[in-house]
Design a protein around this motif. Structure first.
Motif, PDB file in Angstrom:
ATOM      1  N   VAL A 274       0.808  -1.220   0.000  1.00  0.00           N
ATOM      2  CA  VAL A 274       0.000   0.000   0.000  1.00  0.00           C
ATOM      3  C   VAL A 274       0.837   1.264   0.000  1.00  0.00           C
ATOM      4  O   VAL A 274       0.427   2.296  -0.534  1.00  0.00           O
ATOM      5  CB  VAL A 274      -0.969   0.016   1.199  1.00  0.00           C
ATOM      6  N   ASN A 275       2.036   1.228   0.601  1.00  0.00           N
ATOM      7  CA  ASN A 275       2.869   2.417   0.628  1.00  0.00           C
ATOM      8  C   ASN A 275       3.222   2.860  -0.787  1.00  0.00           C
ATOM      9  O   ASN A 275       3.194   4.054  -1.112  1.00  0.00           O
ATOM     10  CB  ASN A 275       4.141   2.140   1.444  1.00  0.00           C
ATOM     11  N   ALA A 276       3.554   1.906  -1.644  1.00  0.00           N
ATOM     12  CA  ALA A 276       3.908   2.253  -3.021  1.00  0.00           C
ATOM     13  C   ALA A 276       2.736   2.904  -3.730  1.00  0.00           C
ATOM     14  O   ALA A 276       2.898   3.897  -4.451  1.00  0.00           O
ATOM     15  CB  ALA A 276       4.364   1.005  -3.772  1.00  0.00           C
ATOM     16  N   LEU A 277       1.538   2.367  -3.547  1.00  0.00           N
ATOM     17  CA  LEU A 277       0.363   2.918  -4.221  1.00  0.00           C
ATOM     18  C   LEU A 277       0.005   4.298  -3.686  1.00  0.00           C
ATOM     19  O   LEU A 277      -0.151   5.256  -4.449  1.00  0.00           O
ATOM     20  CB  LEU A 277      -0.833   1.977  -4.057  1.00  0.00           C
ATOM     21  N   VAL A 278      -0.143   4.413  -2.365  1.00  0.00           N
ATOM     22  CA  VAL A 278      -0.689   5.641  -1.788  1.00  0.00           C
ATOM     23  C   VAL A 278       0.364   6.745  -1.686  1.00  0.00           C
ATOM     24  O   VAL A 278       0.114   7.897  -2.063  1.00  0.00           O
ATOM     25  CB  VAL A 278      -1.313   5.353  -0.408  1.00  0.00           C
ATOM     26  N   VAL A 279       1.549   6.403  -1.188  1.00  0.00           N
ATOM     27  CA  VAL A 279       2.569   7.426  -0.914  1.00  0.00           C
ATOM     28  C   VAL A 279       3.295   7.859  -2.180  1.00  0.00           C
ATOM     29  O   VAL A 279       3.573   9.054  -2.359  1.00  0.00           O
ATOM     30  CB  VAL A 279       3.574   6.911   0.136  1.00  0.00           C
ATOM     31  N   THR A 280       3.614   6.907  -3.064  1.00  0.00           N
ATOM     32  CA  THR A 280       4.464   7.260  -4.200  1.00  0.00           C
ATOM     33  C   THR A 280       3.752   7.231  -5.553  1.00  0.00           C
ATOM     34  O   THR A 280       4.387   7.533  -6.566  1.00  0.00           O
ATOM     35  CB  THR A 280       5.711   6.344  -4.260  1.00  0.00           C
ATOM     36  N   LEU A 281       2.465   6.900  -5.590  1.00  0.00           N
ATOM     37  CA  LEU A 281       1.712   6.988  -6.845  1.00  0.00           C
ATOM     38  C   LEU A 281       0.560   7.985  -6.723  1.00  0.00           C
ATOM     39  O   LEU A 281       0.490   8.963  -7.468  1.00  0.00           O
ATOM     40  CB  LEU A 281       1.193   5.618  -7.274  1.00  0.00           C
ATOM     41  N   LEU A 282      -0.335   7.774  -5.754  1.00  0.00           N
ATOM     42  CA  LEU A 282      -1.511   8.628  -5.661  1.00  0.00           C
ATOM     43  C   LEU A 282      -1.203  10.001  -5.075  1.00  0.00           C
ATOM     44  O   LEU A 282      -1.655  11.029  -5.601  1.00  0.00           O
ATOM     45  CB  LEU A 282      -2.593   7.934  -4.830  1.00  0.00           C
ATOM     46  N   ALA A 283      -0.463  10.056  -3.976  1.00  0.00           N
ATOM     47  CA  ALA A 283      -0.191  11.351  -3.338  1.00  0.00           C
ATOM     48  C   ALA A 283       0.488  12.338  -4.290  1.00  0.00           C
ATOM     49  O   ALA A 283       0.101  13.515  -4.344  1.00  0.00           O
ATOM     50  CB  ALA A 283       0.625  11.157  -2.063  1.00  0.00           C
ATOM     51  N   PRO A 284       1.500  11.944  -5.068  1.00  0.00           N
ATOM     52  CA  PRO A 284       2.112  12.905  -5.992  1.00  0.00           C
ATOM     53  C   PRO A 284       1.153  13.441  -7.062  1.00  0.00           C
ATOM     54  O   PRO A 284       1.394  14.522  -7.613  1.00  0.00           O
ATOM     55  CB  PRO A 284       3.242  12.091  -6.639  1.00  0.00           C
ATOM     56  N   LEU A 285       0.084  12.705  -7.370  1.00  0.00           N
ATOM     57  CA  LEU A 285      -0.883  13.199  -8.356  1.00  0.00           C
ATOM     58  C   LEU A 285      -1.565  14.477  -7.869  1.00  0.00           C
ATOM     59  O   LEU A 285      -1.992  15.304  -8.689  1.00  0.00           O
ATOM     60  CB  LEU A 285      -1.941  12.132  -8.637  1.00  0.00           C
ATOM     61  N   PHE A 286      -1.682  14.669  -6.562  1.00  0.00           N
ATOM     62  CA  PHE A 286      -2.363  15.849  -6.036  1.00  0.00           C
ATOM     63  C   PHE A 286      -1.640  17.147  -6.401  1.00  0.00           C
ATOM     64  O   PHE A 286      -2.278  18.162  -6.677  1.00  0.00           O
ATOM     65  CB  PHE A 286      -2.502  15.748  -4.517  1.00  0.00           C
ATOM     66  N   LYS A 287      -0.313  17.130  -6.381  1.00  0.00           N
ATOM     67  CA  LYS A 287       0.455  18.352  -6.654  1.00  0.00           C
ATOM     68  C   LYS A 287       1.251  18.276  -7.958  1.00  0.00           C
ATOM     69  O   LYS A 287       2.044  19.153  -8.254  1.00  0.00           O
ATOM     70  CB  LYS A 287       1.397  18.642  -5.491  1.00  0.00           C
ATOM     71  N   GLY A 288       1.029  17.223  -8.711  1.00  0.00           N
ATOM     72  CA  GLY A 288       1.749  17.102  -9.970  1.00  0.00           C
ATOM     73  C   GLY A 288       3.230  16.852  -9.786  1.00  0.00           C
ATOM     74  O   GLY A 288       4.058  17.280 -10.597  1.00  0.00           O
ATOM     75  N   GLN A 289       3.586  16.124  -8.726  1.00  0.00           N
ATOM     76  CA  GLN A 289       5.007  15.873  -8.452  1.00  0.00           C
ATOM     77  C   GLN A 289       5.533  14.719  -9.306  1.00  0.00           C
ATOM     78  O   GLN A 289       4.887  13.678  -9.416  1.00  0.00           O
ATOM     79  CB  GLN A 289       5.199  15.561  -6.965  1.00  0.00           C
ATOM     80  N   PRO A 290       6.712  14.883  -9.903  1.00  0.00           N
ATOM     81  CA  PRO A 290       7.309  13.784 -10.670  1.00  0.00           C
ATOM     82  C   PRO A 290       7.754  12.659  -9.741  1.00  0.00           C
ATOM     83  O   PRO A 290       8.198  12.910  -8.618  1.00  0.00           O
ATOM     84  CB  PRO A 290       8.521  14.438 -11.347  1.00  0.00           C
ATOM     85  N   VAL A 291       7.664  11.423 -10.205  1.00  0.00           N
ATOM     86  CA  VAL A 291       8.082  10.263  -9.424  1.00  0.00           C
ATOM     87  C   VAL A 291       9.083   9.455 -10.242  1.00  0.00           C
ATOM     88  O   VAL A 291       8.834   9.133 -11.407  1.00  0.00           O
ATOM     89  CB  VAL A 291       6.894   9.366  -9.035  1.00  0.00           C
ATOM     90  N   VAL A 292      10.218   9.160  -9.629  1.00  0.00           N
ATOM     91  CA  VAL A 292      11.217   8.284 -10.233  1.00  0.00           C
ATOM     92  C   VAL A 292      11.050   6.898  -9.627  1.00  0.00           C
ATOM     93  O   VAL A 292      11.177   6.729  -8.410  1.00  0.00           O
ATOM     94  CB  VAL A 292      12.644   8.819  -9.987  1.00  0.00           C
ATOM     95  N   TRP A 293      10.746   5.928 -10.472  1.00  0.00           N
ATOM     96  CA  TRP A 293      10.507   4.559 -10.009  1.00  0.00           C
ATOM     97  C   TRP A 293      11.750   3.714 -10.251  1.00  0.00           C
ATOM     98  O   TRP A 293      12.306   3.715 -11.347  1.00  0.00           O
ATOM     99  CB  TRP A 293       9.318   3.947 -10.750  1.00  0.00           C
ATOM    100  N   ALA A 294      12.160   2.982  -9.215  1.00  0.00           N
ATOM    101  CA  ALA A 294      13.299   2.071  -9.334  1.00  0.00           C
ATOM    102  C   ALA A 294      12.953   0.924 -10.272  1.00  0.00           C
ATOM    103  O   ALA A 294      11.800   0.747 -10.686  1.00  0.00           O
ATOM    104  CB  ALA A 294      13.685   1.534  -7.957  1.00  0.00           C
ATOM    105  N   GLY A 295      13.952   0.124 -10.603  1.00  0.00           N
ATOM    106  CA  GLY A 295      13.746  -1.039 -11.460  1.00  0.00           C
ATOM    107  C   GLY A 295      12.900  -2.100 -10.789  1.00  0.00           C
ATOM    108  O   GLY A 295      12.414  -1.916  -9.663  1.00  0.00           O
ATOM    109  N   PRO A 296      12.709  -3.236 -11.439  1.00  0.00           N
ATOM    110  CA  PRO A 296      11.772  -4.256 -10.945  1.00  0.00           C
ATOM    111  C   PRO A 296      12.101  -4.801  -9.563  1.00  0.00           C
ATOM    112  O   PRO A 296      11.198  -5.190  -8.833  1.00  0.00           O
ATOM    113  CB  PRO A 296      11.835  -5.352 -12.010  1.00  0.00           C
ATOM    114  N   LEU A 297      13.371  -4.821  -9.180  1.00  0.00           N
ATOM    115  CA  LEU A 297      13.727  -5.310  -7.852  1.00  0.00           C
ATOM    116  C   LEU A 297      13.620  -4.237  -6.787  1.00  0.00           C
ATOM    117  O   LEU A 297      13.644  -4.540  -5.599  1.00  0.00           O
ATOM    118  CB  LEU A 297      15.146  -5.891  -7.863  1.00  0.00           C
ATOM    119  N   GLY A 298      13.519  -2.977  -7.193  1.00  0.00           N
ATOM    120  CA  GLY A 298      13.382  -1.887  -6.234  1.00  0.00           C
ATOM    121  C   GLY A 298      14.507  -1.873  -5.221  1.00  0.00           C
ATOM    122  O   GLY A 298      15.681  -2.033  -5.564  1.00  0.00           O
ATOM    123  N   TYR A 299      14.141  -1.698  -3.963  1.00  0.00           N
ATOM    124  CA  TYR A 299      15.140  -1.653  -2.893  1.00  0.00           C
ATOM    125  C   TYR A 299      15.792  -3.016  -2.646  1.00  0.00           C
ATOM    126  O   TYR A 299      16.762  -3.096  -1.900  1.00  0.00           O
ATOM    127  CB  TYR A 299      14.493  -1.170  -1.597  1.00  0.00           C
TER     128      TYR A 299
END
Length: 638
Positions: A274-299
């Motif tokens: 849920v953190n990935a969805l809410v914090v780093t996908l949906l929340a940035p949509l509110f202010k138009g913030q760019p998001v840099v997504w890591a590769g498939p393995l992420g952290y």
């Protein structure tokens, strides 16, 4: 950093109150949430972003850690177009408002719009591809999903194998396959599966309308997603999120006044969390913030850490969200780049050890902002503030959410406790989930609070106290309590004492079965590189610092790493299983005919299995095991 936030004249002031310190909470809540003018769904949130910032970069997706200079980028208008195409394909395949769409893949450029499209056409059901085929099949059955979006063999071969195995013999009608980000190779031919349409998602959606959605858009009360909780033992539960709950929680995060429209967010957690969805996908949509997504393995990609500070400098990352283990690793990586853009870093999912905080902040100069939340409350329920540190606290409740501490009686009754008393934390507010999926009926999913929801409050299962200023202090999971002779021992008191040792980097305390006391405390630790401290030294250290004699650990075991779940949360069940195995081995040490002792975790419980040869006295072995309050079985080799 500066930036303005365009909004409709009628809602500009209402949507963005000042929110940068604990003192702002009362003023924020003086305006009802309903008056804030929030979008009614995640789709409405996306369309708002595309209208306000059509040509701004929304997504920068890295193919993998070592190729961080070769991203695939999408603007907000391009993201919306992809979502429309994918959602219209799902609609063509028969997905309607109450239908689940399963997503089983590591993060990639296609998965992000696919997740939003699943919420537009039906109900997104992200599933951890590392689960066993049996677990995946059960989650598919429970969700009722007929359409599965999954990683193909190029993106994640093991996930592809598990998904194919899971859907055979089920009720899946289509398998929509994702390719690696920025792949320029020819796509691998896909196999034929009897009765299942199989094809690459982007190819199948290519001729779909990108300007709008053919079906009925979701409303605030519609279900947006089914997120599985846990997933390390037994069959995880599916927690149902509404669109209004996801949007409200995303707004609570986006309302943070410390970040503006130019603040770049880094995302490295998997989208089944849920953190990935809410914090780093949906929340940035509110202010138009760019998001840099890591590769498939992420952290989880070891190569990310050697490149991370250069990546921060290159993309001017302003904030990130991760689990404590990530910051512990980054504290060991030399800072070889200009990281002045990084304003602060968010940490959650598990308690933050003081040593990790201190090491990371001393190493980088970056403040860690701790938060608290759980899937059943959508994502985040509390946060801390850089300007008002409160050591030991996970934060103040977020706007429009409520918290209290309760004592749950043997009959299940709830009794509210005063401030600063230890009990079970309960939360309430607009982000609470709609319930767990218990089945499907004529009108869609059947939802059940399973005893976790009582009169609009959620039993979090976390032990906590709330101080007079409303700050929450966690004391572990209620189920992680060590009960020694009827006396409750908070494992955090043992862990804190061990983490205070300069050579200890991690600690986990659990109960080891004991024939006299039921359980006695033991601890597991990890040590810094080159540490010379011994287990005997640590026992002496702990005995002097653990606040009560009964809580002093009886043994301390040094491990290379502490077990965690796929999203980095401490996995205490694995430690309990190891402690049980060690105790059973010790108890049977002088017993003849013992072949092997193994311990498994089944449906959240530890089961010890003792194998005997034909010379063993099975009744005597059973008598020894019967002295313990554990589940066990004896097998005799023939």
């Amino acid at each position: 950093m500066t930036g303005t936030i365009p909004a409709s004249p009628a809602g500009a002031d209402r949507m963005w109150p000042r929110y940068e310190s604990p003192a702002d909470l009362a003023e924020i809540e003086s305006v009802p949430l309903a008056a804030r003018g929030l979008p009614e769904s995640t789709y409405a949130l996306l369309t708002r972003a595309a209208r306000l910032w059509p040509d701004r970069t929304a997504l920068t997706v890295l193919p993998e850690a070592t190729r961080w200079r070769e991203p695939v980028c999408s603007t907000f208008s391009e993201l919306l177009a992809d979502v429309h195409r994918y959602a219209n394909l799902l609609h063509r395949l028969g997905v309607r408002r109450g239908d689940a769409v399963a997503l089983i893949a590591p993060n990639c450029a296609e998965l992000i719009p696919a997740t939003l499209a699943a919420q537009l056409a039906g109900i997104a059901t992200p599933i951890n591809g590392a689960l066993s085929p049996r677990h995946i099949a059960e989650l598919l059955h429970r969700s009722g999903a007929r359409i599965v979006i999954t990683a193909g063999p190029e993106l994640a071969a093991e996930t592809w194998r598990s998904t194919r195995e899971s859907v055979l013999g089920g009720h899946i009608e289509a398998l929509l396959v994702l390719r690696p980000t920025a792949s320029d190779a020819a796509a691998d031919p896909l196999p034929r599966l009897d009765g299942i349409e199989v094809g690459y998602l982007t190819d199948l959606a290519a001729d779909q309308d990108s300007t709008g959605f053919a079906g009925r858009p979701p409303t605030a009360t519609d279900l947006a997603a089914l997120f599985h909780t846990g997933g390390t033992t037994g069959i995880p539960k599916l927690a149902a999120h509404t669109h209004s709950g996801e949007v409200a929680n995303a707004w609570m995060i986006a309302a943070n006044s410390l970040l503006d429209t130019n603040s770049v967010v880094f995302a490295g957690l998997p989208l089944f969390h849920v953190n990935a969805l809410v914090v780093t996908l949906l929340a940035p949509l509110f202010k138009g913030q760019p998001v840099v997504w890591a590769g498939p393995l992420g952290y989880r990609d070891p190569a990310l850490y050697s490149q991370f500070w250069k990546l921060v400098e290159h993309y001017r990352i302003a904030t990130m969200s991760a689990v404590p283990t990530v910051y512990a690793a980054l504290a060991q990586c030399p800072v070889t780049a200009d990281i002045s853009s990084l304003r602060y870093a968010m940490v959650g999912a598990s308690p933050l050890p003081a040593a990790v905080r201190e090491n990371f902040q001393a190493h980088t100069g970056i403040t860690l902002i701790e938060g608290y939340g759980l899937t059943e409350a959508t994502c985040a329920s509390a946060r801390t503030f850089p300007s008002a540190p409160r050591p030991g606290a996970v934060g103040q409740r977020m706007p429009y959410q409520q918290v209290k501490v309760i004592r749950i009686g043997p009959d299940g009754s709830w009794n509210d406790l005063p401030r600063n008393h230890l009990g079970v934390l309960a939360v309430a507010g607009p982000t609470l989930f709609a319930g767990y999926v218990s089945g499907r009926g004529e009108h869609g999913h059947l939802l059940d609070g399973s005893g976790k929801l009582v009169d609009g409050w959620l039993d979090t299962g976390d032990l906590a106290r709330v101080d007079h200023d409303g700050y929450i202090y966690l004391h572990g999971r209620a189920k992680d309590l060590i009960i020694r002779g009827g006396h409750n021992i908070d494992p955090a008191t043992i862990e804190d004492a061990l983490l205070a040792h300069p050579q200890v980097t991690g600690a986990g305390a659990v109960g080891r079965p004991d024939p006299h006391s039921g359980e006695v405390p033991v601890a597991y630790v990890t040590l810094a590189a080159g540490a010379e401290v011994t287990e005997t030294d640590l026992l002496a250290w702990a005995s002097e610092r653990v606040p009560e004699r009964a809580a002093a650990p009886k043994s301390i075991i040094v491990l290379d790493s502490l077990p965690t779940t796929d999203v980095g949360k401490p996995y205490k069940l694995a430690l309990r299983a190891d402690a049980t195995r060690r105790e059973v081995l010790d108890a049977l040490d002088t017993t003849a005919g013992i072949g092997a002792v193994s311990v498994s975790i089944e449906d959240g419980s530890v089961l010890a299995t003792v194998e005997l040869d034909t010379t063993a006295d099975a009744p005597a072995v059973e008598a020894v095991l019967g002295r313990y309050a554990i589940s066990w079985k004896v097998q005799v080799d023939q």
